[in-house]
Structures are given as C-alpha cells and as structure tokens.
Design a protein around this motif. Structure first.
Motif, PDB file in Angstrom:
ATOM      1  N   THR A   1      23.722   5.870 -14.753  1.00 45.55           N
ATOM      2  CA  THR A   1      22.832   4.764 -14.198  1.00 45.55           C
ATOM      3  C   THR A   1      23.836   3.946 -13.232  1.00 45.55           C
ATOM      4  O   THR A   1      23.521   3.348 -11.886  1.00 45.55           O
ATOM      5  N   LYS A   2      25.191   3.775 -13.645  1.00 43.38           N
ATOM      6  CA  LYS A   2      26.069   2.803 -12.662  1.00 43.38           C
ATOM      7  C   LYS A   2      26.318   3.613 -11.623  1.00 43.38           C
ATOM      8  O   LYS A   2      26.376   3.050 -10.439  1.00 43.38           O
ATOM      9  N   ASN A   3      26.398   5.023 -11.729  1.00 45.75           N
ATOM     10  CA  ASN A   3      26.293   5.694 -10.178  1.00 45.75           C
ATOM     11  C   ASN A   3      25.107   5.660  -9.387  1.00 45.75           C
ATOM     12  O   ASN A   3      25.290   5.460  -8.102  1.00 45.75           O
ATOM     13  N   LEU A   4      23.855   5.519  -9.864  1.00 48.15           N
ATOM     14  CA  LEU A   4      22.839   5.313  -9.335  1.00 48.15           C
ATOM     15  C   LEU A   4      22.748   3.938  -8.373  1.00 48.15           C
ATOM     16  O   LEU A   4      22.180   3.897  -7.378  1.00 48.15           O
ATOM     17  N   LEU A   5      23.164   3.062  -9.306  1.00 50.53           N
ATOM     18  CA  LEU A   5      23.145   1.922  -8.636  1.00 50.53           C
ATOM     19  C   LEU A   5      24.410   1.680  -7.604  1.00 50.53           C
ATOM     20  O   LEU A   5      23.868   1.173  -6.313  1.00 50.53           O
TER      21      LEU A   5
ATOM     22  N   THR B   1       0.566  -1.229   0.068  1.00 51.01           N
ATOM     23  CA  THR B   1      -0.120   0.202  -0.079  1.00 51.01           C
ATOM     24  C   THR B   1       0.893   1.235  -0.048  1.00 51.01           C
ATOM     25  O   THR B   1       0.129   2.480  -0.004  1.00 51.01           O
ATOM     26  N   SER B   2       2.243   1.013   0.064  1.00 50.36           N
ATOM     27  CA  SER B   2       3.084   2.256   0.056  1.00 50.36           C
ATOM     28  C   SER B   2       4.560   1.734  -0.353  1.00 50.36           C
ATOM     29  O   SER B   2       4.908   0.380  -0.057  1.00 50.36           O
ATOM     30  N   LEU B   3       4.829   2.678  -1.160  1.00 50.91           N
ATOM     31  CA  LEU B   3       6.417   2.529  -1.480  1.00 50.91           C
ATOM     32  C   LEU B   3       7.436   2.671  -0.600  1.00 50.91           C
ATOM     33  O   LEU B   3       8.626   2.754  -0.716  1.00 50.91           O
ATOM     34  N   GLY B   4       7.114   3.195   0.557  1.00 53.39           N
ATOM     35  CA  GLY B   4       8.020   3.905   1.603  1.00 53.39           C
ATOM     36  C   GLY B   4       8.464   5.143   1.163  1.00 53.39           C
ATOM     37  O   GLY B   4       7.776   6.065   0.664  1.00 53.39           O
ATOM     38  N   LYS B   5       9.870   5.175   1.190  1.00 54.08           N
ATOM     39  CA  LYS B   5      10.745   6.541   0.643  1.00 54.08           C
ATOM     40  C   LYS B   5      10.817   6.287  -0.583  1.00 54.08           C
ATOM     41  O   LYS B   5      11.735   4.925  -0.830  1.00 54.08           O
ATOM     42  N   VAL B   6      10.484   6.743  -1.729  1.00 57.72           N
ATOM     43  CA  VAL B   6      10.805   6.402  -3.146  1.00 57.72           C
ATOM     44  C   VAL B   6      11.370   7.917  -3.709  1.00 57.72           C
ATOM     45  O   VAL B   6      10.877   8.910  -3.515  1.00 57.72           O
ATOM     46  N   VAL B   7      12.540   7.531  -4.239  1.00 60.75           N
ATOM     47  CA  VAL B   7      13.261   8.322  -5.276  1.00 60.75           C
ATOM     48  C   VAL B   7      12.662   8.231  -6.743  1.00 60.75           C
ATOM     49  O   VAL B   7      13.092   7.240  -7.227  1.00 60.75           O
TER      50      VAL B   7
ATOM     51  N   SER C   1      23.299   2.488   0.072  1.00 61.96           N
ATOM     52  CA  SER C   1      22.512   3.083   1.243  1.00 61.96           C
ATOM     53  C   SER C   1      21.451   2.228   1.383  1.00 61.96           C
ATOM     54  O   SER C   1      20.236   2.688   2.325  1.00 61.96           O
ATOM     55  N   GLY C   2      21.419   1.119   1.140  1.00 60.13           N
ATOM     56  CA  GLY C   2      20.320   0.204   1.521  1.00 60.13           C
ATOM     57  C   GLY C   2      19.052  -0.044   0.848  1.00 60.13           C
ATOM     58  O   GLY C   2      17.835  -0.390   1.303  1.00 60.13           O
ATOM     59  N   VAL C   3      19.000   0.595  -0.442  1.00 53.83           N
ATOM     60  CA  VAL C   3      17.833   0.381  -1.085  1.00 53.83           C
ATOM     61  C   VAL C   3      17.435  -0.826  -1.435  1.00 53.83           C
ATOM     62  O   VAL C   3      18.102  -1.637  -1.522  1.00 53.83           O
ATOM     63  N   LYS C   4      16.273  -0.875  -1.380  1.00 54.50           N
ATOM     64  CA  LYS C   4      15.413  -2.519  -1.530  1.00 54.50           C
ATOM     65  C   LYS C   4      15.203  -2.783  -2.991  1.00 54.50           C
ATOM     66  O   LYS C   4      15.225  -3.704  -3.353  1.00 54.50           O
ATOM     67  N   ALA C   5      14.485  -1.844  -3.593  1.00 52.97           N
ATOM     68  CA  ALA C   5      14.034  -2.054  -5.003  1.00 52.97           C
ATOM     69  C   ALA C   5      14.621  -0.965  -6.063  1.00 52.97           C
ATOM     70  O   ALA C   5      14.437   0.121  -5.583  1.00 52.97           O
TER      71      ALA C   5
ATOM     72  N   PRO D   1      16.194   6.122   0.569  1.00 50.15           N
ATOM     73  CA  PRO D   1      15.045   5.526  -0.079  1.00 50.15           C
ATOM     74  C   PRO D   1      14.892   4.317   0.215  1.00 50.15           C
ATOM     75  O   PRO D   1      16.121   3.333   0.181  1.00 50.15           O
ATOM     76  N   ASP D   2      13.816   3.578   0.045  1.00 50.77           N
ATOM     77  CA  ASP D   2      13.590   2.231   0.004  1.00 50.77           C
ATOM     78  C   ASP D   2      13.644   1.727  -1.450  1.00 50.77           C
ATOM     79  O   ASP D   2      13.807   0.612  -1.743  1.00 50.77           O
ATOM     80  N   VAL D   3      12.895   2.603  -2.366  1.00 53.74           N
ATOM     81  CA  VAL D   3      12.949   2.506  -3.681  1.00 53.74           C
ATOM     82  C   VAL D   3      13.395   3.515  -4.506  1.00 53.74           C
ATOM     83  O   VAL D   3      13.309   4.646  -4.309  1.00 53.74           O
ATOM     84  N   VAL D   4      14.156   3.116  -5.762  1.00 53.99           N
ATOM     85  CA  VAL D   4      14.434   3.882  -6.684  1.00 53.99           C
ATOM     86  C   VAL D   4      13.968   3.627  -8.243  1.00 53.99           C
ATOM     87  O   VAL D   4      13.646   2.516  -8.497  1.00 53.99           O
ATOM     88  N   ILE D   5      13.084   4.641  -8.839  1.00 50.75           N
ATOM     89  CA  ILE D   5      12.721   4.380  -9.960  1.00 50.75           C
ATOM     90  C   ILE D   5      13.450   5.413 -11.024  1.00 50.75           C
ATOM     91  O   ILE D   5      13.131   6.403 -11.007  1.00 50.75           O
ATOM     92  N   HIS D   6      14.214   4.826 -11.838  1.00 48.35           N
ATOM     93  CA  HIS D   6      15.112   5.633 -12.587  1.00 48.35           C
ATOM     94  C   HIS D   6      14.492   5.788 -14.071  1.00 48.35           C
ATOM     95  O   HIS D   6      14.820   4.854 -14.805  1.00 48.35           O
TER      96      HIS D   6
END
Length: 371
Positions: free
Chosen positions: A104-108, A8-14, A114-118, A78-83
């Motif tokens: 993209t490699k920098n974001l990965l 129901t939530s993505l938590g903290k998403v970038v 930082s412990g991103v999940k998704a 963030p918990d989630v990153v959508i690039h």
C-alpha cells in the motif's frame, strides 16, 4: 459541497486487485455506470475474472516492488486508483505485512509521484473490533484496534494501511485519499463466506447452531461494496475540481473512512439459514440443536490445538464460535450523508444471486467432468 452527481467518467483509473473477488465487481460496475472511463487492471496474476471490453487492459504486477509500481504508474498516468488487493486472511503474517502495508505504501508513493488525483483504499470494518468488544451500530468515531490489542494480525495490517492512506491525503495538495470499510462481503465469486456455508449444508452439519441467535451481524453484498468505492472515487474527483477549497467537515470525503454495509443487520444464524435454504435446505427449526457458546469456544480451543499438531484446519475454531454469537453491525449514516450511498441490492436478492452463482458453477463443473 453537495453529494457529487456530475462525474460521468473516472478518466484513467487503475483497479489494483481488479481480477479478485471485489476488484472484478468494481471493474464491471465502472463499465456499466461510467463507461467512458479507461480502466487498467493491475493484479499479481490477471488470468481470472477478465472483462471483455476495449476500455479495459490487464497488467501483471507485484505491488511490493516499488520500482515496478513507479514504472507502471509513470506509463499509465492514472487519474484514479482503487486499491482492493489483499492476501487471503489465513496466509502468514509476513505476507500480510508485504502486501497490506509495504504494498500500500508503494502504491501511495507511485500515485503521488505520477500525479494521481484520487486514491480509494479497501480497508475492513474489523479495524475497530477488539477481542472483548461487540460492535453495536459502530461508526467512524470508534478508534482503530491494532497491535497487541488486535487478535487478528491481518486486521492490524489493514488498519496500518488505512492509516497510511488517510495520512497521505493532500500530500501534495492535489492528492486526495479515502478508505472504504466493508463488512462481511459476499456474492458471486466469493470464497470466504458463501462456499463454506454451503459446504456445511452439503456435509450434513446444518442441524445445529451456536448460541441462541440473538446477535445482529452485518453481511454486505459485493455489488454494494463496489458501488461504495465508485461513489468515493467520484466524490474525491468532485473535491479535486474545487481545489484549493476545503469542504465543510460535515461534507468532507478526502482523508476520511466510511463503513459500507447493506444497512440490514440480521441475526447471524438467520443469514446462514437463508443461504442454506437458497441451496435447497428445508430443515425445520425444531430439528436444530443449540450449542452453548461457551462450550463451543472450549471445543474450538481443543480442536485448534489438536489440528495444529496434525497440520490441518479444524472444522470449528474459537474465532468462529465468537463471530457466530457476537453483535457486529455498523452505521452507514456517514456514507449516506457524504457519499450519497444507499445499497443497490438488498440482502435477500444478494443471497439469491450469490448462491445461484455457486450452483451454476457446480453444474458447469459436473458437465465438464461428464464429457
């Protein structure tokens, strides 16, 4: 593992590129469907397409700067990153390398540290398109086409970035990634599909077509692409909940790529005529001239060379001649089975919304000019 329904939530998403065409539609859809999410929009400039919401914050940043990205991710956690960030198709190759590959490699790296999940990456359906290949119900088993075999360098860099994203899956084990491959995105705010088509109509160049209009093509409404991204993020979070369990291959989302389309392949010129009709065109088919595709390709070659000398962009290119006469459509069975994806908006409604947006913007501009 069933298709996730309980996130129901993505938590903290970038949302990287969240002020762009696709990105701001993703932000809007998160606000509508998962309003408990906390959204941080990261873009090179965050002045356009801003959402007025207390749960959305905006941050200027350059993804080609690793130190800046690591600092940003360490702060936002963030918990989630959508690039979704990507340069315009026609920019120089060096820009495509800098943004699509290095960025993209920098974001990965920043996400892993930082412990991103998704991590969900916006790839392109064209990563499987070669110079002599037609895509007929293409699925995710088709190989990537890169390097010398790929005529569009932009597409090569999208493929390289996608590969980096999928290879990073489960490194560490808690870091889950996937890629979305949209085809022919159009809708409110697009600058590459609908505006040139409407300009063609307004300049009186709508009374001809290239080829016999026998080729099926995928165009995808932007809201459906945004929906595909949300489903992917939810599925990755669902998998994260059951770690270290690995889903069955037939259910697996992490480490996978997914074509996202409207699921309505249409004859290429039928789509364009539907756009023109929505903009006011009433030309009869009997008034349309048919230009042989081989002859159009020759004209495109000549015009490209001539306009290159003049430093201008031609009105007809070889790529345009090819795209307007080739089959290019994809299967979305995998997205349907593993993500639960079904288009929210059909092609007719998507065209109506996208064209009306342009007409409304033109009216606002005219009113402003007349003040």
């Amino acid at each position: 593992m069933s298709v996730p329904q309980k996130i129901t939530s993505l938590g903290k998403v970038v949302v990287v590129g969240g002020c762009g065409f696709l990105g701001h539609h993703i932000v809007k859809l998160i606000l509508e469907r998962l309003p408990a999410s906390q959204i941080s929009v990261l873009d090179l400039r965050t002045t356009a397409n801003r959402q007025d919401s207390p749960t959305v914050s905006y941050h200027d940043g350059d993804i080609s700067d690793l130190d800046a990205m690591q600092a940003f991710f360490a702060k936002t956690k963030p918990d989630v990153v959508i690039h979704t960030a990507s340069p315009h198709f026609h920019l120089p190759a060096a820009v495509h390398d800098k943004v699509n590959v290095t960025g993209t490699k920098n974001l990965l790296k920043a996400a892993q540290d930082s412990g991103v999940k998704a991590f969900v990456y916006t790839s392109s359906a064209s990563v499987v398109l070669g110079p002599h290949t037609e895509l007929v119900n293409a699925d995710e088993t088709w190989p990537l086409v890169t390097g010398d075999a790929q005529p569009e360098y932009y597409t090569t860099t999208k493929a390289y970035a996608e590969s980096a994203v999928l290879e990073a899956n489960r490194t560490p084990t808690s870091f889950l990634t996937c890629a979305i491959r949209p085809a022919g995105i159009f809708g409110e705010g697009d600058i590459q599909v609908l505006p040139p088509m409407i300009n063609t109509y307004r300049t009186g160049k709508n009374k001809f077509q290239i080829g016999e209009n026998e080729n099926l093509f995928d165009f995808t409404y932007v809201g459906n692409v945004a929906y595909g991204h949300l489903l992917a993020a939810q599925a990755l979070l669902h998998t994260h909940r059951i770690l270290p369990t690995v889903p069955l291959d037939s259910e697996k989302v992490d480490g996978e790529a997914f074509f996202i389309t409207n699921g309505q392949p249409v004859y290429f010129w039928d789509f364009i005529r539907a756009v023109w009709h929505a903009a006011g065109d009433r030309t009869k088919l009997s008034q349309v001239w048919h230009l042989d595709k081989d002859f159009a390709y020759v004209i495109g070659t000549v015009m490209e060379n001539l306009f290159w000398v003049l430093g201008k962009k031609p009105t007809l290119t070889r790529a345009q001649a090819r795209y307007s006469t080739m089959h290019k459509y994809h299967s979305i069975k995998k997205a349907n089975a593993r993500l639960g994806y079904k288009p929210l908006v059909d092609l007719e409604e998507g065209i109506k919304r996208g064209v009306q947006y342009i007409l409304d913007q033109d009216e606002k501009a005219a009113q402003k000019k007349g003040q």
